[in-house]
Design an enzyme around this catalytic site. Structure first.
Site, PDB file in Angstrom:
ATOM      1  N   ASN A 105       5.296 -36.881 -32.262  1.00  0.00           N
ATOM      2  CA  ASN A 105       5.716 -38.086 -31.544  1.00  0.00           C
ATOM      3  C   ASN A 105       7.203 -38.305 -31.762  1.00  0.00           C
ATOM      4  OD1 ASN A 105       5.406 -40.593 -30.117  1.00  0.00           O
ATOM      5  ND2 ASN A 105       5.413 -41.674 -32.087  1.00  0.00           N
ATOM      6  N   HIS A 107       9.958 -41.369 -32.168  1.00  0.00           N
ATOM      7  CA  HIS A 107       9.993 -42.799 -32.483  1.00  0.00           C
ATOM      8  C   HIS A 107      11.448 -43.257 -32.566  1.00  0.00           C
ATOM      9  CE1 HIS A 107       8.479 -46.579 -34.030  1.00  0.00           C
ATOM     10  NE2 HIS A 107       9.443 -46.538 -34.934  1.00  0.00           N
ATOM     11  N   SER A 134      13.428 -40.440 -34.659  1.00  0.00           N
ATOM     12  CA  SER A 134      12.729 -39.488 -35.522  1.00  0.00           C
ATOM     13  C   SER A 134      11.618 -38.795 -34.736  1.00  0.00           C
ATOM     14  CB  SER A 134      12.060 -40.214 -36.699  1.00  0.00           C
ATOM     15  OG  SER A 134      12.963 -41.061 -37.380  1.00  0.00           O
TER      16      SER A 134
HETATM   17  C1  GRF Z   1      11.142 -43.959 -26.242  1.00  0.00           C
HETATM   18  O1  GRF Z   1      12.002 -44.928 -26.756  1.00  0.00           O
HETATM   19  C2  GRF Z   1      10.395 -43.321 -27.375  1.00  0.00           C
HETATM   20  O2  GRF Z   1      11.139 -43.215 -28.550  1.00  0.00           O
HETATM   21  C3  GRF Z   1       9.247 -44.264 -27.586  1.00  0.00           C
HETATM   22  O3  GRF Z   1       8.906 -44.705 -26.296  1.00  0.00           O
HETATM   23  C4  GRF Z   1      10.017 -44.584 -25.422  1.00  0.00           C
HETATM   24  C5  GRF Z   1       9.593 -43.715 -24.279  1.00  0.00           C
HETATM   25  O4  GRF Z   1      10.562 -43.636 -23.272  1.00  0.00           O
HETATM   26  N1  GRF Z   1       8.175 -43.630 -28.299  1.00  0.00           N
HETATM   27  P1  GRF Z   1      10.381 -42.560 -22.118  1.00  0.00           P
HETATM   28  O5  GRF Z   1       9.070 -42.870 -21.392  1.00  0.00           O
HETATM   29  O6  GRF Z   1      10.368 -41.209 -22.736  1.00  0.00           O
HETATM   30  O7  GRF Z   1      11.543 -42.769 -21.214  1.00  0.00           O
END
Ligand code: GRF
Length: 186
Positions: A105, A107, A134
């Site tokens: 994932n 984050h 991260s």
């Molecule tokens: C990103 O900020 C990611 O870090 C978080 O959710 C958001 C997703 O944005 N987990 P996207 O759909 O990839 O534009």
């Protein structure tokens, strides 16, 4: 047969990290883009790009039953690595165990700081000078698995959560593909 180089990307929304993962794939192939939100904007981009997509609304369904359905689809595509990219749904303990060590994932904070939501607001409120993103392995505890890589982003004095988010997002788009290209080889 699960092949680590066959990647499924799970999204719920716009999918900008998904696009970065698709465009910067070197050691892996994105064989499926799946979503728990049939209206997710990212699905359209994936379809236009000729990628395989799958979606099923998760709201109202039993968590584990949903995850078993999703898991069967992933098996059909011989997926061996699952990349969550803005997948706004906490997967069930059953799913985490079934795919143990094979789910990653991204984050938007420097973990272990700011697990969960509203990371940019919290980083600014705390007076932090640096934030970032991260990539981590998904375990049962939220945003707590092994950190595979991080990128730092300076917090400017006049930053709002929105301006910080934009710069962190740009860093995410560089970091996530780099880490995934390494991860599928291990
Ligand atoms: C990103 O900020 C990611 O870090 C978080 O959710 C958001 C997703 O944005 N987990 P996207 O759909 O990839 O534009």
């Amino acid at each position: 047969m699960r092949d680590p180089k066959r990647v499924a990307i799970l999204i719920s929304g716009r999918g900008s990290n998904m696009r970065a993962l698709v465009e910067q794939a070197k050691n892996y192939e994105v064989v499926l883009v799946a979503s728990n939100k049939p209206q997710a904007a990212g699905l359209e981009w994936a379809k236009e790009r000729g990628l395989q997509t799958w979606s099923l609304e998760s709201k109202g369904s039993d968590k584990e039953a949903y995850d078993r359905t999703l898991s069967a689809v992933l098996e059909d595509y011989c997926v061996g690595t699952i990349a969550l990219a803005g997948f706004m749904r906490i997967v069930s303990p059953w799913f985490v165990e079934e795919w143990a060590g094979r789910i990653v994932n991204i984050h938007p904070s420097l973990l272990p700081k700011y697990r969960g939501l509203d990371t940019h607001t919290r980083a600014i409120a705390a007076g932090d000078k640096v934030s970032g993103c991260s990539v981590h392995v998904v375990t049962e505890e939220l945003d707590a698995g092994e950190v595979l890589g991080q990128a730092e982003v300076d917090i400017e004095a006049d930053d709002t959560p929105d301006t910080l988010e934009q710069r962190v997002l740009a860093a995410e788009h560089r970091l996530y593909p780099k880490i995934l290209n390494e991860f599928v080889l291990r």
